[in-house]
Enzyme design. Sequence first.
Site, short mmCIF file in Angstrom:
data_model
loop_
_atom_site.label_atom_id
_atom_site.label_comp_id
_atom_site.label_asym_id
_atom_site.label_seq_id
_atom_site.Cartn_x
_atom_site.Cartn_y
_atom_site.Cartn_z
N ARG A 26 0.81 -1.22 0.00
CA ARG A 26 0.00 0.00 0.00
C ARG A 26 0.85 1.27 0.00
O ARG A 26 0.47 2.29 -0.59
CB ARG A 26 -0.91 -0.02 1.24
CG ARG A 26 -1.66 1.26 1.53
CD ARG A 26 -2.42 1.16 2.86
NE ARG A 26 -1.53 0.80 3.96
CZ ARG A 26 -0.78 1.67 4.62
NH1 ARG A 26 -0.78 2.95 4.29
NH2 ARG A 26 -0.01 1.27 5.63
N ARG A 182 -13.85 -18.44 25.08
CA ARG A 182 -14.40 -17.21 24.47
C ARG A 182 -13.75 -15.94 25.02
O ARG A 182 -14.32 -14.86 24.94
CB ARG A 182 -15.91 -17.16 24.70
CG ARG A 182 -16.64 -18.36 24.09
CD ARG A 182 -18.13 -18.32 24.36
NE ARG A 182 -18.80 -19.50 23.82
CZ ARG A 182 -20.11 -19.73 23.87
NH1 ARG A 182 -20.89 -18.83 24.45
NH2 ARG A 182 -20.63 -20.83 23.37
N CYS A 201 -3.68 -3.52 12.71
CA CYS A 201 -2.68 -4.52 12.30
C CYS A 201 -2.68 -5.69 13.27
O CYS A 201 -2.68 -6.84 12.86
CB CYS A 201 -1.30 -3.88 12.24
SG CYS A 201 -1.15 -2.59 11.00
N ASP A 224 4.92 -5.16 10.56
CA ASP A 224 6.17 -4.49 10.18
C ASP A 224 7.25 -5.04 11.11
O ASP A 224 7.36 -4.64 12.26
CB ASP A 224 5.98 -2.97 10.34
CG ASP A 224 7.23 -2.16 10.09
OD1 ASP A 224 8.33 -2.73 10.03
OD2 ASP A 224 7.11 -0.92 9.97
N HIS A 262 6.32 -8.86 7.34
CA HIS A 262 7.11 -8.30 6.25
C HIS A 262 8.23 -7.38 6.74
O HIS A 262 8.12 -6.74 7.79
CB HIS A 262 6.22 -7.53 5.27
CG HIS A 262 5.29 -6.56 5.93
ND1 HIS A 262 4.02 -6.90 6.33
CD2 HIS A 262 5.44 -5.26 6.28
CE1 HIS A 262 3.43 -5.86 6.89
NE2 HIS A 262 4.28 -4.85 6.87
#
Length: 318
Positions: A26, A182, A201, A224, A262
């Site tokens: 992005r 739960r 994220c 990241d 990544h």
Amino acid sequence: MLNSFDAAYHSLCEEVLEIGNTRNDRTNTGTISKFGHQLRFDLSKGFPLLTTKKVSFKLVATELLWFIKGDTNIQYLLKYNNNIWNEWAFENYIKSDEYKGPDMTDFGHRALSDPEFNEQYKEQMKQFKQRILEDDTFAKQFGDLGNVYGKQWRDWVDKDGNHFDQLKTVIEQIKHNPDSRRHIVSAWNPTEIDTMALPPCHTMFQFYVQDGKLSCQLYQRSADIFLGVPFNIASYALLTHLIAKECGLEVGEFVHTFGDAHIYSNHIDAIQTQLARESFNPPTLKINSDKSIFDINYEDLEIVDYESHPAIKAPIAV
């Protein structure tokens, strides 16, 4: 030699560098990415604040407490000189009619390649932060990031307009029904993604009680690895400690499960610098208060015996 916490993180970095896929993203920065990975941290062996580079516990803790309070405005963070979320609020501001300064389009990339523009950007950001701190009306309009983490954790709104405090509910469940499957909090609210400065994220977390110990598993859709993951590890370890204390439990494991993990292309040199370092012994966490998790302040928290290599700077992708 590496302690177990640094070793786990280094193994993730090394694997992504070795077998990761080259992908666009992005931010148009480019990444090396792996889909699906898991790390485990035994919180009884210390606090997982990485030592092969300095990680600011103050930034980690004040951001987490901001989430816990249900706050979504960067004014609280800036009072602690926490600049983690500035770029996203600033981006909204420069797109508004209120902004009258020089063109800041694509400031994230331009600031890295144009020294003259970088000076302009730093000055505009400085003025923006000062106004957020000093002008509550301005802060209300431009400091708010929309319905991000704290809003979803503490004030999820359903289709009928009912409000639901996920975090408080989970804590009560852990106290009264520890074996439940739960114990889940989700920050991913599909109907409100467009109202967030950045979609979550770190998306969902679940608690598990066994033998008087509380463990937490986080699912992180987007990670990241260089800038974000060290903070995420420490943040959810701290959350586990705080909720364990609230519920009268010891800490167990923090399990960190990744979707797209990544390394940005402009972080590779920094990661390799970190991977060449050996680690120190991990620090420990002290919670110097019997306050409720909802009332605790940064000043009540203390990291003991933290020794690390220097911080390594790298650009953030906005």
